[in-house]
Structures are given as C-alpha cells and as structure tokens.
Write a protein that holds these residues in place. Structure first.
Motif, PDB file in Angstrom:
ATOM      1  N   TYR A 180       4.619  13.009 -19.870  1.00 49.56           N
ATOM      2  CA  TYR A 180       4.491  13.271 -20.629  1.00 49.56           C
ATOM      3  C   TYR A 180       4.096  11.953 -21.850  1.00 49.56           C
ATOM      4  N   THR A 181       2.475  12.182 -21.929  1.00 47.20           N
ATOM      5  CA  THR A 181       2.027  11.000 -23.046  1.00 47.20           C
ATOM      6  C   THR A 181       1.267  11.881 -24.232  1.00 47.20           C
ATOM      7  N   ARG A 182       1.219  10.658 -24.923  1.00 47.55           N
ATOM      8  CA  ARG A 182       0.717  11.593 -26.242  1.00 47.55           C
ATOM      9  C   ARG A 182      -0.695  12.316 -25.869  1.00 47.55           C
ATOM     10  N   PRO A 183      -1.377  12.964 -26.915  1.00 47.33           N
ATOM     11  CA  PRO A 183      -0.855  13.013 -27.709  1.00 47.33           C
ATOM     12  C   PRO A 183       0.973  14.522 -27.861  1.00 47.33           C
ATOM     13  N   GLU A 184       1.878  14.881 -29.014  1.00 42.60           N
ATOM     14  CA  GLU A 184       2.463  15.642 -28.929  1.00 42.60           C
ATOM     15  C   GLU A 184       2.223  17.223 -28.188  1.00 42.60           C
ATOM     16  N   VAL A 185       0.974  17.499 -28.533  1.00 47.00           N
ATOM     17  CA  VAL A 185       0.709  19.077 -28.350  1.00 47.00           C
ATOM     18  C   VAL A 185      -0.862  18.777 -28.367  1.00 47.00           C
ATOM     19  N   TRP A 186      -0.733  19.093 -26.496  1.00 49.43           N
ATOM     20  CA  TRP A 186      -2.678  19.297 -26.276  1.00 49.43           C
ATOM     21  C   TRP A 186      -2.979  20.261 -25.595  1.00 49.43           C
ATOM     22  N   ALA A 187      -3.485  21.494 -26.563  1.00 47.94           N
ATOM     23  CA  ALA A 187      -4.107  22.823 -25.605  1.00 47.94           C
ATOM     24  C   ALA A 187      -2.942  23.484 -25.561  1.00 47.94           C
ATOM     25  N   GLU A 188      -3.088  23.504 -27.012  1.00 51.03           N
ATOM     26  CA  GLU A 188      -1.660  24.115 -27.196  1.00 51.03           C
ATOM     27  C   GLU A 188       0.148  24.894 -26.492  1.00 51.03           C
ATOM     28  N   ARG A 189      -0.634  22.850 -25.480  1.00 52.62           N
ATOM     29  CA  ARG A 189       0.877  22.986 -25.298  1.00 52.62           C
ATOM     30  C   ARG A 189       1.665  21.772 -24.929  1.00 52.62           C
ATOM     31  N   THR A 190       2.970  22.438 -25.364  1.00 51.67           N
ATOM     32  CA  THR A 190       3.615  20.717 -26.020  1.00 51.67           C
ATOM     33  C   THR A 190       4.409  20.130 -24.789  1.00 51.67           C
ATOM     34  N   VAL A 191       5.282  18.576 -25.637  1.00 53.78           N
ATOM     35  CA  VAL A 191       5.987  18.383 -25.354  1.00 53.78           C
ATOM     36  C   VAL A 191       7.362  18.621 -24.675  1.00 53.78           C
ATOM     37  N   PRO A 192       8.269  18.301 -23.883  1.00 53.14           N
ATOM     38  CA  PRO A 192       9.620  19.216 -24.031  1.00 53.14           C
ATOM     39  C   PRO A 192      10.013  18.710 -25.678  1.00 53.14           C
ATOM     40  N   ASP A 193      11.313  19.338 -25.843  1.00 48.89           N
ATOM     41  CA  ASP A 193      12.304  18.528 -27.108  1.00 48.89           C
ATOM     42  C   ASP A 193      12.744  18.263 -26.885  1.00 48.89           C
ATOM     43  N   VAL A 194      13.838  17.832 -25.462  1.00 48.55           N
ATOM     44  CA  VAL A 194      14.408  17.423 -25.484  1.00 48.55           C
ATOM     45  C   VAL A 194      14.375  15.650 -25.654  1.00 48.55           C
ATOM     46  N   LEU A 195      12.445  15.508 -24.794  1.00 47.59           N
ATOM     47  CA  LEU A 195      11.771  14.153 -24.694  1.00 47.59           C
ATOM     48  C   LEU A 195      11.387  13.381 -25.736  1.00 47.59           C
TER      49      LEU A 195
END
Length: 249
Positions: free
Chosen positions: A186-201
């Motif tokens: 995953y890369t930036r942004p942290e939220v894209w199309a209402e999908r988020t990067v897993p918290d652990v990362l």
C-alpha cells in the motif's frame, strides 16, 4: 555475463534494452546482449532461412545450416573456454521459474535461440541445443518474448540494477520468502475510494508488521498456489506459528 540472441527480428529488442530500470544492466555491461540475425548467414538472393516440412503439413521450418553458421560465428567471437549453453525456447522445455533464473543470473551467459514458424530443424536441435525453456502451456509466435522474459529476470538480479539492493529478496518465489508469494503493498493516500490501509502497517511496530506480512504471504499462497505451501512444508521452511496460521485459515 554475455547472452547472444539468435533472432529474425533483432529490432524487437532495441526498446527493451533501452527502457526501464533493467537497462542499467545492459548499458553498464553487467549483462551483455549481442543480437544475431540468422538471415545474414543464409545463401541466395532471398537469404532464405526456412523451408517446407518433410512429410507435408502447414507452416515452414527454420533451416539448420544458417543457424549452424550463425552459431559458429558466435562461438568464434565468444571464444569461451567451454562452449556456451544453447537455449531454445520451446513448449518441450520446463517452465521458467525463479530457481532457473537464479541459475542463469549466476552463469557466464548463453546463446538464446528464438524459434519461429513451426519450429527449428530437429537435426540442429539434436546437434547443438543444450537447454529448452518454456514460459508455460501456451504457444507464442516466436521465442523473442521468452528471451526478453529471461533477460529481464536475470538483469534485475544483478548488483546495482534495482534502486534497492534488497528489493528482489522480497519477490514472490524467492527463497528469502521461503518460496511463498509476496504480500499486498500500500502507498499514499491512507484512504482511497473509501478503502483504508491496514492499521498494522501504520503502527510503526516492526515486529507486528513483519508478522502481518508473513501471515498475508501464507494466506495468499495457500489460496492461489497451495503447491508452494506443500513445497515449503516439505523443505521444512514453515515453523509452528506458520502452521497455526494455516490451520486457522
């Protein structure tokens, strides 16, 4: 290392050798690539390199003599102490995999024969071809794409070619990952199309991140390539925690 490519279409290789990060391997001389057109070694006004197949049937067959003359010239120029292997890209060969790429990346190179038409006169194959390689269970119009695939895979393993020296260690199939498939990235942004990067990362907890990545590799490999899980288990590459994760899956 040096690769000599026998091809009827050397012009196909020009953009490949001059584009992308792997061009560093070619321009620096880490991987030398020499292109040879067997038509230059054919006789007659038409420089014919193919003829009809004995016994009939559709399509043409590449003739043995121009290929043999071309190979003779290559061997004279290489002047190797031991004759370089001759690789034919063919459905008869085993599928190219990471282990084979690692072998060629640590070698002195080879002569790569790109077949065309219905194939190559079997007498040339019997006399000179030492290895046959396939890209999979399908047929291409010629061996050029397969040759480029091998060259690209070999080039990226050479020191200094990739921006990060350890990058290829995290590739799918690499022994550094125990032969498993790679995990999601995953890369930036942290939220894209209402999908988020897993918290652990986002946690900054390196041990938890590495465990998450390991679990993801196990899950993805078990789902898509269970044969690789079997191979890793047989080789003793999975520990008790890995096996627990797989049982829970």
């Amino acid at each position: 290392m040096r690769f000599d490519v026998i091809t009827l279409f050397p012009e196909l290789f020009a953009p490949f050798l001059e584009t992308g990060v792997t061009r560093r391997a070619y321009t620096s001389g880490l991987v030398q690539v020499h292109l040879w057109n067997p038509r230059d070694f054919a006789e007659g006004n038409y420089r014919r390199i193919d003829d009809r197949s004995f016994g009939g049937g559709p399509g043409m067959v590449m003739m043995a003599e121009p290929l043999a003359l071309c190979l003779h010239k290559i061997r004279a120029e290489r002047a190797d102490a031991e004759p370089a292997p001759v690789v034919l890209f063919s459905p008869l060969g085993p599928a190219l995999n990471h282990s084979a790429v690692a072998h060629w990346s640590d070698s002195a190179g080879a002569v790569l024969l790109c077949g065309r038409y219905e194939g190559v006169d079997q007498r040339f194959v019997d006399a000179h071809v030492t290895h046959q390689i396939s890209l999979g269970d399908f047929v291409l119009s010629g061996g050029e794409i397969a040759a480029m695939a091998l060259l690209d895979a070999v080039a990226r393993l050479q020191p200094g070619v990739l921006n990060d020296e350890g990058s290829h260690q995290l590739d799918s199939f690499n022994p550094a990952l125990d032969g498993l498939l790679d995990c999601p990235h995953y890369t930036r942004p942290e939220v894209w199309a209402e999908r988020t990067v897993p918290d652990v990362l986002m946690s900054g907890h390196h041990l938890k991140i590495e465990r998450w990545r390991r679990d993801q590799r196990l899950a993805i490999t078990a789902k898509h390539r269970p044969d690789l899980i079997t191979a890793a288990r047989t080789a003793g590459r999975l520990d008790k925690l890995d096996e627990k994760v797989l049982r829970e899956l």
